[in-house]
Design a protein around this motif. Structure first.
Motif, PDB file in Angstrom:
ATOM      1  N   ASN A 125       0.870  -1.179   0.000  1.00 54.45           N
ATOM      2  CA  ASN A 125       0.000   0.000   0.000  1.00 54.45           C
ATOM      3  C   ASN A 125       0.902   1.223   0.000  1.00 54.45           C
ATOM      4  OD1 ASN A 125      -2.678  -1.152   0.180  1.00 54.45           O
ATOM      5  ND2 ASN A 125      -2.103  -1.813   2.230  1.00 54.45           N
TER       6      ASN A 125
ATOM      7  N   TRP B 255       0.574   2.015  -5.821  1.00 57.15           N
ATOM      8  CA  TRP B 255      -0.306   0.843  -5.860  1.00 57.15           C
ATOM      9  C   TRP B 255      -0.855   0.586  -4.469  1.00 57.15           C
ATOM     10  CZ3 TRP B 255       4.936   0.245  -7.240  1.00 57.15           C
ATOM     11  CH2 TRP B 255       5.760  -0.265  -6.241  1.00 57.15           C
ATOM     12  N   LYS B 256      -1.970  -0.117  -4.442  1.00 63.91           N
ATOM     13  CA  LYS B 256      -2.524  -0.517  -3.153  1.00 63.91           C
ATOM     14  C   LYS B 256      -3.376  -1.761  -3.316  1.00 63.91           C
ATOM     15  CE  LYS B 256      -6.821   2.119  -2.640  1.00 63.91           C
ATOM     16  NZ  LYS B 256      -7.493   3.033  -1.752  1.00 63.91           N
TER      17      LYS B 256
ATOM     18  N   LEU C 181      -5.238  -5.447  -6.832  1.00 60.18           N
ATOM     19  CA  LEU C 181      -4.360  -4.276  -6.782  1.00 60.18           C
ATOM     20  C   LEU C 181      -4.880  -3.184  -7.709  1.00 60.18           C
ATOM     21  CD1 LEU C 181      -0.771  -5.814  -7.113  1.00 60.18           C
ATOM     22  CD2 LEU C 181      -1.870  -4.987  -5.049  1.00 60.18           C
ATOM     23  N   LEU C 182      -4.676  -1.953  -7.296  1.00 59.30           N
ATOM     24  CA  LEU C 182      -4.864  -0.797  -8.163  1.00 59.30           C
ATOM     25  C   LEU C 182      -3.485  -0.173  -8.318  1.00 59.30           C
ATOM     26  CD1 LEU C 182      -6.771   1.091  -9.700  1.00 59.30           C
ATOM     27  CD2 LEU C 182      -6.946   2.447  -7.596  1.00 59.30           C
ATOM     28  N   ILE C 183      -3.013  -0.094  -9.554  1.00 61.35           N
ATOM     29  CA  ILE C 183      -1.682   0.451  -9.863  1.00 61.35           C
ATOM     30  C   ILE C 183      -1.892   1.698 -10.712  1.00 61.35           C
ATOM     31  CG2 ILE C 183       0.582  -0.040 -10.869  1.00 61.35           C
ATOM     32  CD1 ILE C 183      -0.252  -3.067 -10.742  1.00 61.35           C
TER      33      ILE C 183
ATOM     34  N   ARG D  33       6.936   4.721  -7.365  1.00 63.50           N
ATOM     35  CA  ARG D  33       6.686   4.046  -6.088  1.00 63.50           C
ATOM     36  C   ARG D  33       6.983   4.912  -4.874  1.00 63.50           C
ATOM     37  NH1 ARG D  33      11.468   1.662  -4.038  1.00 63.50           N
ATOM     38  NH2 ARG D  33      13.202   1.917  -5.480  1.00 63.50           N
TER      39      ARG D  33
ATOM     40  N   ASN E 142       6.129   1.047 -12.638  1.00 68.66           N
ATOM     41  CA  ASN E 142       5.511   0.483 -11.443  1.00 68.66           C
ATOM     42  C   ASN E 142       5.241  -1.009 -11.604  1.00 68.66           C
ATOM     43  OD1 ASN E 142       5.611   2.934 -10.120  1.00 68.66           O
ATOM     44  ND2 ASN E 142       3.569   3.545 -10.786  1.00 68.66           N
ATOM     45  N   VAL E 143       4.749  -1.409 -12.769  1.00 63.96           N
ATOM     46  CA  VAL E 143       4.505  -2.832 -13.044  1.00 63.96           C
ATOM     47  C   VAL E 143       5.833  -3.591 -13.041  1.00 63.96           C
ATOM     48  CG1 VAL E 143       3.790  -4.461 -14.829  1.00 63.96           C
ATOM     49  CG2 VAL E 143       2.307  -2.540 -14.234  1.00 63.96           C
TER      50      VAL E 143
ATOM     51  N   LEU F 261       6.999  -4.144  -9.434  1.00 64.05           N
ATOM     52  CA  LEU F 261       6.239  -5.201  -8.760  1.00 64.05           C
ATOM     53  C   LEU F 261       6.590  -6.578  -9.317  1.00 64.05           C
ATOM     54  CD1 LEU F 261       2.755  -3.469  -8.450  1.00 64.05           C
ATOM     55  CD2 LEU F 261       4.288  -4.122  -6.565  1.00 64.05           C
TER      56      LEU F 261
ATOM     57  N   TRP G  29      -4.605   4.293 -14.570  1.00 67.48           N
ATOM     58  CA  TRP G  29      -4.655   3.187 -13.613  1.00 67.48           C
ATOM     59  C   TRP G  29      -4.827   1.849 -14.312  1.00 67.48           C
ATOM     60  CZ3 TRP G  29      -9.174   0.563 -14.146  1.00 67.48           C
ATOM     61  CH2 TRP G  29     -10.304   1.267 -14.584  1.00 67.48           C
TER      62      TRP G  29
ATOM     63  N   ARG H 140      -6.003  -2.253 -13.032  1.00 62.73           N
ATOM     64  CA  ARG H 140      -6.404  -3.195 -11.975  1.00 62.73           C
ATOM     65  C   ARG H 140      -5.668  -4.501 -12.247  1.00 62.73           C
ATOM     66  NH1 ARG H 140     -11.842  -2.401  -9.253  1.00 62.73           N
ATOM     67  NH2 ARG H 140     -11.084  -4.274  -8.256  1.00 62.73           N
TER      68      ARG H 140
END
Length: 157
Positions: free
Chosen positions: A21, A25-26, A68-70, A76, A91-92, A95, A142, A144
């Protein structure tokens, strides 16, 4: 979409030391990890009698799907990025490399730390077995995704 905000009313989670979180992302369904473990075992059928002989059940490996929502607006650390597509890609990639990719460790697990609303922590090794994409906004604001984890002991305890 600006950096994500979140509260820790439902707790918090890290996997392999990566906060799940944050501004980029969270996890949307953290309470998924509060559920009990799946159980293994079955009752024994006794020929010629009605019913079955009950047998003990035991916790077993359990899979949980974390939604997840990115976002692509920030990295980050929460720093705004000029190009949403590049931000989302970064970000992807982070992760994928630090949470989803195989660890190379002997048993292949990562440490998951679930911080509960009362402040206590529960730590358990997990395998990340899937990182799949769902809906996304065409301007890369965003995305998902679903991060699927396998908990060898059955639950984070």
């Amino acid at each position: 979409m600006p950096a994500l905000t979140y509260n820790t009313a439902a707790g918090d989670l890290t996997i392999g030391g990566v906060a799940m979180n944050g501004p980029a992302w969270k996890v949307l369904n953290l309470l998924e990890l509060w559920q009990p473990a799946d159980q293994r075992g079955s009752d024994r059928l006794i020929p010629g009698t009605a019913g079955v002989l009950a047998q003990q059940r035991r916790d077993t490996v359990t899979r949980r799907s974390l939604q997840l929502l990115i976002v692509g607006d920030v990295d980050r650390t929460g720093t705004p990025v000029a190009d949403r597509f590049e931000g989302l890609q970064a970000n992807v990639d982070y992760l994928r490399a630090n949470v989803a990719a195989p660890t190379g460790a002997t048993d292949g697990t990562r440490s998951a730390v679930l911080t509960m609303p009362d402040g206590t922590s529960r730590t358990e090794p997990v395998h990340v077995v899937g990182f799949d994409f769902g809906n996304f906004r065409e301007d890369a604001a965003w995305l998902r995704a679903v991060l699927t984890i396998s908990i060898p002991s059955g639950r984070i305890q």
